[in-house]
Scaffold this motif. Sequence first.
Motif, mmCIF file in Angstrom:
data_model
loop_
_atom_site.group_PDB
_atom_site.id
_atom_site.type_symbol
_atom_site.label_atom_id
_atom_site.label_comp_id
_atom_site.label_asym_id
_atom_site.label_seq_id
_atom_site.Cartn_x
_atom_site.Cartn_y
_atom_site.Cartn_z
ATOM 1 N N ARG A 31 0.506 -1.212 0.169
ATOM 2 C CA ARG A 31 0.026 0.344 0.023
ATOM 3 C C ARG A 31 0.590 1.504 -0.065
ATOM 4 N NH1 ARG A 31 -5.151 -1.716 1.816
ATOM 5 N NH2 ARG A 31 -5.699 0.361 0.579
ATOM 6 N N ILE A 32 0.407 2.755 -0.658
ATOM 7 C CA ILE A 32 0.890 3.562 -0.377
ATOM 8 C C ILE A 32 0.054 4.178 0.473
ATOM 9 C CG2 ILE A 32 1.720 5.799 -1.388
ATOM 10 C CD1 ILE A 32 1.504 4.108 -4.271
ATOM 11 N N THR A 33 1.155 4.799 1.752
ATOM 12 C CA THR A 33 0.397 6.078 3.032
ATOM 13 C C THR A 33 0.581 7.152 2.546
ATOM 14 O OG1 THR A 33 1.028 3.534 4.219
ATOM 15 C CG2 THR A 33 0.279 6.273 5.195
ATOM 16 N N ILE A 34 -0.488 7.731 2.421
ATOM 17 C CA ILE A 34 -0.642 9.445 1.567
ATOM 18 C C ILE A 34 -1.036 10.321 3.513
ATOM 19 C CG2 ILE A 34 -0.432 9.126 -0.760
ATOM 20 C CD1 ILE A 34 -3.399 9.239 -0.662
ATOM 21 N N GLY A 35 -0.324 11.214 2.884
ATOM 22 C CA GLY A 35 -1.116 12.322 4.167
ATOM 23 C C GLY A 35 0.360 13.129 4.570
#
Lengths: 377, 277
Positions: B248-252
Amino acid sequence: MTEQATRQVLQGNEAIVEGALAAGCRFFAGYPITPASEIAELMSLRLPAAGGTFIQMEDEIASMGAVIGASLAGVKSLTATSGPGFSLMQENLGYACVAEVPCVVVNVMRAGPSTGLPTSPAQGDVMQARWGTHGDHPIIVLSVSTVSDCFDITVHAFNLSEKYRVPVIILSDEVVSHTREAVFLPAPEKIEVVERIRPSVPPEWYIPYEDNSRGVPAMAVLGDGYRHHVTGLIHDNKGFPTDRPEEVNAFQRRQFRKITNGFYEIQMTKSFMMEDAEVAVIAYGSVSRSALHAIKAAREKGVKAGLLQLITLFPFPKRNVDPVLRQCRAVLVPEMNMGQISREVKRVNLSSKVVTINRVDGQFITPTEIYNKLLSM
Amino acid sequence: MPEKVERLRHDYLRHDKKFPHVWCPGCGNGIVLGALIRAIDSLKLEKDELVLASGIGCAGRMPVYVDFNTLHTTHGRALTFATGIKLANPSLNVLTVMGDGDATAIGGNHFIHAARRNLDLTAIIINNQIYGMTGGQYSPTTPYGSKAATAAYGHIEHAFSIAELAVTAGASFVARGTVYHVPLLDKLIAQGISKKGFSVIEIISNCHIQYGRRNKMGDPVTMMQGFKDRAVTVEKAATLSAEELHDRITIGVLTDVDKPNYTEELQKIRDIAKDKS
Ligand SMILES: Cc1ncc(C[n+]2csc(CCOP(=O)(O)OP(=O)(O)O)c2C)c(N)n1
Ligand code: SF4
């Protein structure tokens, strides 16, 4: 502030710091290495008091990058290192050449290659100082032989670098940098300090790399309203990358022309007892200290010997070397390397007799060695 | 909206000789450039006080297009030049834009030390998981098992997570975005620039030419769709297990902390030194 010169006992490295501060240097970035570390240490003490910035970077690549950045932002900048660090600086040094960013780099030479012989004296980095970064490029290389030189030549180095928008390398060596001698430091108002020429046209007229008679374009400073692009790519006169042969050619040739134009001012040498000399020593750095003793001793034996001390190593001061070669029946070039400068001397006049002393065992060339050679010439 | 785009183009792009740009059609770098300009515009920063420095690579070509004080430095070294600039003139807003190889392979040491030092710089890292400019060789962020020009049999090394690396190294502000989540990207870049201290914005981007094609990931739109599908917010990620977060790509915003400001600390040293001398 006094009008008088002040007498102090300083180490060569300390005199380099004093010279840099007197020349207006207010930024130092470096990485520790013997025998250059005293320069960083003293800068870390002195610069903050002068309102300047000292920073110890993570390596010499970073140091050179930071020095260029600070100079682009308008602050005169210095770094100091020895052979291994000087090798790491080469890529960014080339950037300073191409983007024409004034800066001064001190290399206190130690015996190499690689980690070499820490930290025995040597002069093995002469050609690296001239040609260490890839590609044809202009550069100025100066050498120091006394503590007093360390002060004066450092001031000159900053001045030339500002005037010609070119990095200037100061080659010192372990002997000069760690010798303590009495020096007279001139009063600040007696010191000539040169600043880079800034643009005077309105920003919309500014052409960052526009040629002129000197071949040195006016230099804007980041943040002063003259927004422009700085790059290590070969660029047109607006500073934007180009591969058009005529623009590339004009760029490359201007780089050489600006140094050639300033040649008479840039080439610096000192003569000792040369008026009636029949044999001469051509030396630089700490070796010229031994040479001075040797020619005096030789004269006592009736040999008319003189010394030409090279301060500028590159551009090679051939106009001052040539008359010496013509005047003397033979010339001796003692060096702590396998003959990096003697080769340049020979190239000035192929018919002259050039004798060498080459020491690469980490030992200093003594007055006696030079004296004995002089008597045999 | 079209008028706004016109105005941004007029105000921020260089008009003489710079276009067409060097990037492949569909490259994520253009989206990042747009986001950067919108972020700067939203902060109403003076162009004269802005410095954008890059290293070498496709990402590194960005500065030449924008009308700021711009610098195209050497491969991996943008942060070192930026450090000198910021220290010499702390009133400048100094930004760097780098590729993943630029920032974390050849420039990796500068990157972690800049984060540790916490000088007020903003580092935008376009992570396309490959060396784009030199033809698709593997980078420190190329995933295990991927194909690359220098990994014909599949990559056997493991990738850095750039944002997490920056957090550990001590950056004050660290965020991750993608070229799919554009409004978020504008916001993250603006936050990073505003932050006093070292800020990192890692941007997952598509190099469909050198990475996507070799790994059968489709056209730019398909690759961006992949970023959309794989993205989870930092908040959501906190509730997921390690297995659930795999791939997954953790964004923020991953971190936003206040630390002593380097240039203010430096001024304190100068004051002490002056008193003593
Ligand atoms: C010292 C040095 N080594 C190698 C190169 C060649 N080179 C140019 S760009 C690049 C890698 C680019 O990849 P990345 O930084 O990820 O940026 P991208 O092109 O993907 O945007 C390399 C290896 C160089 N310019 N300088
Ligand atoms: S090679 Fe990749 S990163 Fe470079 S411009 Fe093309 S798509 Fe973009």
